[in-house]
Design an enzyme around this catalytic site. Structure first.
Site, mmCIF file in Angstrom:
data_model
loop_
_atom_site.group_PDB
_atom_site.id
_atom_site.type_symbol
_atom_site.label_atom_id
_atom_site.label_comp_id
_atom_site.label_asym_id
_atom_site.label_seq_id
_atom_site.Cartn_x
_atom_site.Cartn_y
_atom_site.Cartn_z
ATOM 1 N N ILE A 185 0.840 -1.202 0.000
ATOM 2 C CA ILE A 185 0.000 0.000 0.000
ATOM 3 C C ILE A 185 0.875 1.252 0.000
ATOM 4 O O ILE A 185 0.776 2.108 -0.873
ATOM 5 C CB ILE A 185 -0.938 0.018 1.225
ATOM 6 N N LYS B 165 4.589 11.698 -9.936
ATOM 7 C CA LYS B 165 3.793 12.870 -10.329
ATOM 8 C C LYS B 165 4.633 14.138 -10.249
ATOM 9 O O LYS B 165 4.532 15.029 -11.101
ATOM 10 C CB LYS B 165 2.566 13.001 -9.432
ATOM 11 N N HIS C 195 5.023 -20.561 -40.177
ATOM 12 C CA HIS C 195 3.968 -19.547 -40.109
ATOM 13 C C HIS C 195 2.843 -19.964 -39.172
ATOM 14 O O HIS C 195 1.653 -19.857 -39.503
ATOM 15 C CB HIS C 195 3.439 -19.226 -41.510
ATOM 16 N N ARG D 211 -15.119 -28.910 -30.512
ATOM 17 C CA ARG D 211 -14.403 -28.392 -31.676
ATOM 18 C C ARG D 211 -13.156 -27.637 -31.226
ATOM 19 O O ARG D 211 -13.015 -27.268 -30.064
ATOM 20 C CB ARG D 211 -15.299 -27.483 -32.507
#
Length: 529
Positions: free
Chosen positions: A129, A140, A281, A525
């Site tokens: 924290i 900042k 590929h 599938r």
């Protein structure tokens, strides 16, 4: 805000103590006052350095098992105060706030705890924290404050101070501020994604993804595209965590193809039999098992020798000398394996452009994870295809039941089809692919291409009939019409494995019966786009 700003006071609070003492000594030698907390302060003092405790600055002791120590106005005021703002300077003087010019922080090891599977309560305790709060404040205010969050930036910091006589430049502070925000962003992403999994939230309202640069690539898929390779912090064996023993840097396409190859070969248990996959590929041009790794390689190579040129080779067992000798007979871009003998490495060393990668094992293809794909304006996120079919899952839908050998080939073909771009058709005979059709707009075209490849290879090998004669054929999704299945029959296939589920299933079953094919449905599938 000025370009150069001096570093007179530094706050150091780190979990990873690597390089901390050397950094502290270098800063102290420049007359920088050191502030610190807990274990970091002890490490610096044990090295003979003079350190002021943050608790002495704030007037409050560390409390709640260290949860509260830097969350205080005298810390954040020292980080956030604008040095060219008279009101800020006045507030600092009134409240006895010391300016902090340099912040050295790395965070609680949340990702490390996550990687070793720590329990929920331990994970919570590893959520930092104070660290992120200080980092965000310092970054900042990068007009005046320098923020360092990575050990690998310590040397760059010291070099900057040396170059500028104890000062840092605005451009340098900007760069470190960006790194700092990326670090807190990645940290929060790790926490939020862990918590989503922990509470069973499959599709959280917000999901964040982050990575750490591993390599700046020469270019992307094409030379006009810039690219970079990032790791996600996981320890999954593969191209991101592999050791490269030789060869030039991997390209964007190398990385993509190598990942595809290794994920495919991991479908085959190395404790049962050697297996080799050759990729071009991102599609397999040959996959095979064998009594030896060399036999598996040769069988995979014989599926499509033309496409194998310049391909990627993945092995499910450590590379041996005999297999290495066979691989270097043709141009190969990359070989990846869960190890390599010294003899094999020596053979590869003669081919300077051949990359050899080794890993600590094979990836678990049944492991839960996510895949992410960017689309315009968003991200598509899904579970990785970990679908698995066993003999017990197969449903025989024709009167003719497959033999045991056919079932083995069908399951082999099914595993390969999972890794072939849709629409996928895969012919397999004797545990080796003999024809692969990938990425076509119709399943019929894929069946035709796979059959044509099978015939072309047979001709090149001087055989009287296509390799696909007597093969098992796998389709990654159902046959919407009977035409694709009939093409497989014409190519000589003797049995078919497919998901089923089409409105025309009965028509396809009837066609299989008439062609004398045994057919099974999987009920699953494997689309791969």
């Amino acid at each position: 805000m000025t370009d150069l700003y001096p570093v007179r006071r530094a706050l150091l609070s780190v979990s990873d103590k690597t390089g901390l003492v050397d950094l502290g000594k270098a800063l102290a030698a420049r007359g920088v006052e050191l502030l610190s907390t807990g274990g970091s302060a002890k490490t610096l003092r044990d090295a003979g350095l003079e350190v002021k405790d943050v608790a002495d600055v704030t007037g409050f002791p560390e409390m709640m098992d260290g949860r509260v120590k830097t969350l205080h106005p005298k810390v954040h005021g020292g980080l956030l105060a604008l040095r060219d703002n008279d009101d800020h300077i006045k507030a600092m003087a009134e409240h006895d706030i010391l300016g902090i010019d340099l912040l050295i922080v790395n965070l609680y090891p949340f990702e490390t705890a996550l990687a070793r599977g720590a329990e929920y309560d331990e994970m919570i305790e590893n959520i930092d924290i104070g660290g992120p709060a200080m980092i965000r404040a310092s970054a900042k205010n990068h007009g005046f404050v320098t923020t360092v969050v990575d050990v690998e930036d310590y040397d760059a910091l010291l070099a900057e101070l040396e170059t500028n006589d104890g000062q840092t430049s605005y451009v340098f502070r900007q760069k470190l501020a960006q790194i700092a925000y990326a670090r807190t962003g990645a940290y929060d992403a790790a926490v939020s994604n862990w918590m989503a999994d922990a509470i069973g939230e499959a599709a959280p309202r917000r999901r964040a993804f982050a990575g750490t640069i591993k390599q700046t690539l020469r270019y992307g898929e094409n030379p006009h595209q810039s690219a970079a390779f990032y790791t996600d912090g996981s320890d999954r064996p593969g191209v991101a965590t592999a050791t490269q023993h030789q060869g030039k840097e991997l390209s964007y396409n190398n990385i993509n193809d190598t990942d595809a190859a290794f994920e495919l070969v991991a479908e085959f248990d190395p404790a049962e039999t050697p297996a080799v996959a050759i990729i071009k590929h991102a599609n397999p041009c040959g996959v095979a098992k064998g009594a030896t790794l060399l036999e598996a390689y040769k069988n995979a190579f014989d599926c499509d020798r033309t496409s194998a040129f310049g391909g990627i080779v993945a092995l499910n067992q450590p590379l041996d000398a005999e297999t290495a000798e066979a691989i270097v007979d043709i141009f190969t871009e990359v070989v990846i394996a869960p190890g390599a003998s010294d003899e094999a490495k020596a053979i590869f060393a003669k081919k300077k452009n051949l990359r050899l990668l080794t890993t600590d094992g094979l990836p678990n293809v049944l492991e839960a994870s996510h895949t992410v794909r960017q689309v315009a304006g968003g991200l598509l996120v899904q579970n990785k295809d970990a679908g698995f079919i066993s003999l017990d899952d197969l449903k025989v839908v024709t009167k003719l039941a497959p033999t045991d050998e056919q079932l083995k080939d069908m399951l082999f073909a099914w595993k390969v089809a999972k890794h072939v771009k849709s629409n996928a058709i895969v012919y397999v005979k004797d545990q080796a692919t003999v024809g692969v059709g990938a990425g076509q707009m119709s399943r019929l075209d894929s069946a035709l291409i796979a059959a044509a490849k099978s015939k072309r290879m047979a001709d090149a090998m001087g055989l009287d009939q296509p390799l696909s004669i007597g093969s098992a054929v796998a389709s990654d999704a159902f046959f919407p019409f009977a035409d694709g299945l009939l093409e497989a029959a014409a190519a000589g296939a003797s049995c078919v494995i497919q998901p089923g589920g089409s409105m025309r299933d009965q028509e396809v079953i009837d066609a299989a019966e008439e062609a004398g094919l045994a057919m099974v449905f999987t009920g699953m599938r494997h689309f791969r786009h």
